[in-house]
Motif scaffolding. Structure first.
Motif, PDB file in Angstrom:
ATOM      1  N   UNK A 168       0.875  -0.981  -0.137  1.00  0.00           N
ATOM      2  CA  UNK A 168       0.051   0.052   0.015  1.00  0.00           C
ATOM      3  C   UNK A 168       1.003   1.166  -0.117  1.00  0.00           C
ATOM      4  N   UNK A 169       0.645   2.056  -1.123  1.00  0.00           N
ATOM      5  CA  UNK A 169       1.473   3.309  -0.985  1.00  0.00           C
ATOM      6  C   UNK A 169       1.001   4.636  -0.919  1.00  0.00           C
ATOM      7  N   UNK A 170      -0.715   4.630  -1.015  1.00  0.00           N
ATOM      8  CA  UNK A 170      -1.392   5.647  -0.661  1.00  0.00           C
ATOM      9  C   UNK A 170      -2.751   5.500  -0.551  1.00  0.00           C
ATOM     10  N   UNK A 171      -3.347   6.176   0.442  1.00  0.00           N
ATOM     11  CA  UNK A 171      -4.815   6.216   0.722  1.00  0.00           C
ATOM     12  C   UNK A 171      -5.100   7.742   0.833  1.00  0.00           C
ATOM     13  N   UNK A 172      -6.262   7.910   0.319  1.00  0.00           N
ATOM     14  CA  UNK A 172      -7.123   9.174   0.358  1.00  0.00           C
ATOM     15  C   UNK A 172      -8.509   9.026   0.507  1.00  0.00           C
ATOM     16  N   UNK A 173      -9.320   9.770   0.991  1.00  0.00           N
ATOM     17  CA  UNK A 173     -10.796   9.920   1.017  1.00  0.00           C
ATOM     18  C   UNK A 173     -11.145  11.117   0.118  1.00  0.00           C
ATOM     19  N   UNK A 174     -12.417  10.733  -0.596  1.00  0.00           N
ATOM     20  CA  UNK A 174     -12.941  11.938  -1.484  1.00  0.00           C
ATOM     21  C   UNK A 174     -14.397  12.316  -1.102  1.00  0.00           C
ATOM     22  N   UNK A 175     -14.774  13.249  -1.291  1.00  0.00           N
ATOM     23  CA  UNK A 175     -16.332  13.653  -1.149  1.00  0.00           C
ATOM     24  C   UNK A 175     -17.059  12.500  -1.508  1.00  0.00           C
ATOM     25  N   UNK A 176     -18.166  12.370  -0.871  1.00  0.00           N
ATOM     26  CA  UNK A 176     -19.131  11.351  -1.389  1.00  0.00           C
ATOM     27  C   UNK A 176     -18.694   9.837  -0.805  1.00  0.00           C
ATOM     28  N   UNK A 177     -17.711  10.051   0.036  1.00  0.00           N
ATOM     29  CA  UNK A 177     -17.472   8.537   0.789  1.00  0.00           C
ATOM     30  C   UNK A 177     -16.332   7.599  -0.233  1.00  0.00           C
ATOM     31  N   UNK A 178     -15.845   8.286  -1.116  1.00  0.00           N
ATOM     32  CA  UNK A 178     -14.966   7.504  -1.929  1.00  0.00           C
ATOM     33  C   UNK A 178     -13.587   7.271  -1.279  1.00  0.00           C
ATOM     34  N   UNK A 179     -12.992   6.055  -1.313  1.00  0.00           N
ATOM     35  CA  UNK A 179     -11.803   5.950  -0.783  1.00  0.00           C
ATOM     36  C   UNK A 179     -10.815   5.370  -1.718  1.00  0.00           C
ATOM     37  N   UNK A 180      -9.775   6.254  -2.123  1.00  0.00           N
ATOM     38  CA  UNK A 180      -8.885   5.741  -3.216  1.00  0.00           C
ATOM     39  C   UNK A 180      -7.650   4.898  -2.402  1.00  0.00           C
ATOM     40  N   UNK A 181      -7.331   3.897  -2.828  1.00  0.00           N
ATOM     41  CA  UNK A 181      -6.359   3.042  -2.453  1.00  0.00           C
ATOM     42  C   UNK A 181      -5.366   2.712  -3.516  1.00  0.00           C
ATOM     43  N   UNK A 182      -4.044   3.012  -3.599  1.00  0.00           N
ATOM     44  CA  UNK A 182      -3.055   2.774  -4.448  1.00  0.00           C
ATOM     45  C   UNK A 182      -2.037   1.901  -3.974  1.00  0.00           C
ATOM     46  N   UNK A 183      -1.643   0.554  -4.632  1.00  0.00           N
ATOM     47  CA  UNK A 183      -0.798  -0.302  -4.431  1.00  0.00           C
ATOM     48  C   UNK A 183       0.313  -0.705  -5.614  1.00  0.00           C
ATOM     49  N   UNK A 184       1.581  -1.050  -4.957  1.00  0.00           N
ATOM     50  CA  UNK A 184       2.393  -1.171  -5.969  1.00  0.00           C
ATOM     51  C   UNK A 184       2.672  -2.983  -5.814  1.00  0.00           C
ATOM     52  N   UNK A 185       2.998  -3.501  -6.837  1.00  0.00           N
ATOM     53  CA  UNK A 185       3.277  -4.935  -6.936  1.00  0.00           C
ATOM     54  C   UNK A 185       4.599  -5.044  -6.314  1.00  0.00           C
ATOM     55  N   UNK A 186       4.831  -6.216  -5.358  1.00  0.00           N
ATOM     56  CA  UNK A 186       6.073  -6.325  -5.044  1.00  0.00           C
ATOM     57  C   UNK A 186       6.761  -7.420  -5.877  1.00  0.00           C
ATOM     58  N   UNK A 187       8.042  -7.224  -6.260  1.00  0.00           N
ATOM     59  CA  UNK A 187       8.501  -7.942  -7.433  1.00  0.00           C
ATOM     60  C   UNK A 187       9.705  -8.796  -6.605  1.00  0.00           C
TER      61      UNK A 187
END
Length: 187
Positions: A168-187
């Motif tokens: 997990x490299x980033x999380x963020x919330x946006x209006x309307x209850x949207x949750x952003x999650x950004x993941x990088x693949x472990x190589x």
């Protein structure tokens, strides 16, 4: 080597479109739209499957000319037209707007494009992304999860033969209850 990013709006139960290709649940807030615009700006090449290409190319070539277009939508449309794109399809025969059509082996072409070097590439379209996912070509997953359950439709993820471990490299919330999650693949 280029980074390949797969990011979409997704329902809490994991779908990028509800049954019947319904995406009415996914209208982004201005803040989320701006975030997606920033991602679009950072991408040097966009890879599309046929269905997503048809959706995008039916609106964005003239999206900046719509009377109610916001400044972010105007910028997105202009950037969309200018960004190089590759469409993978064996059923269409013509593409426009700085786009190249590939009718052959998508995995071989994506592998070649990654090896070419350059800026990040984004990939969109469930079928195309699923093939790249199974081939181990996705470097980053971005999910903007909307607070809705649709019960079925087009899934974001595909069945895999083996696990893919992520950081997990980033999380963020946006209006309307949207949750952003950004993941990088472990190589």
């Amino acid at each position: 080597m280029r980074t390949l990013i797969y990011g979409m709006n997704v329902t809490l139960d994991g779908y990028i479109a509800a049954a019947g290709d319904d995406i009415s649940w996914s209208a982004p807030s201005d803040e989320l739209f701006q975030w997606w615009l920033d991602q679009e700006r950072a991408s040097s090449l966009t890879l599309y499957g046929r269905k997503l290409w048809e959706t995008m190319s039916s609106y964005w070539p003239t999206g900046d000319q719509q009377p109610d277009a916001t400044p972010a939508e105007i910028e997105f449309a202009r950037h969309w037209r200018d960004t190089p794109k590759v469409v993978f399809s064996s059923t269409i025969d013509k593409v426009d707007w700085n786009t190249r059509l590939v009718t052959g082996d998508a995995i071989a072409e994506i592998t070649r494009l990654k090896a070419d070097g350059g800026g990040p590439m984004s990939i969109g379209g469930a079928t195309l992304a699923a093939a790249a996912m199974r081939a181990g070509l996705i470097d980053e997953y971005v999910l903007a999860t909307h607070p809705v359950l649709v019960g079925g439709g087009t899934p974001f993820f595909t069945a895999l033969d083996s696990w893919v471990n992520l950081n997990l490299v980033e999380t963020r919330t946006f209006p309307g209850g949207v949750v952003l999650a950004r993941y990088e693949t472990r190589h």
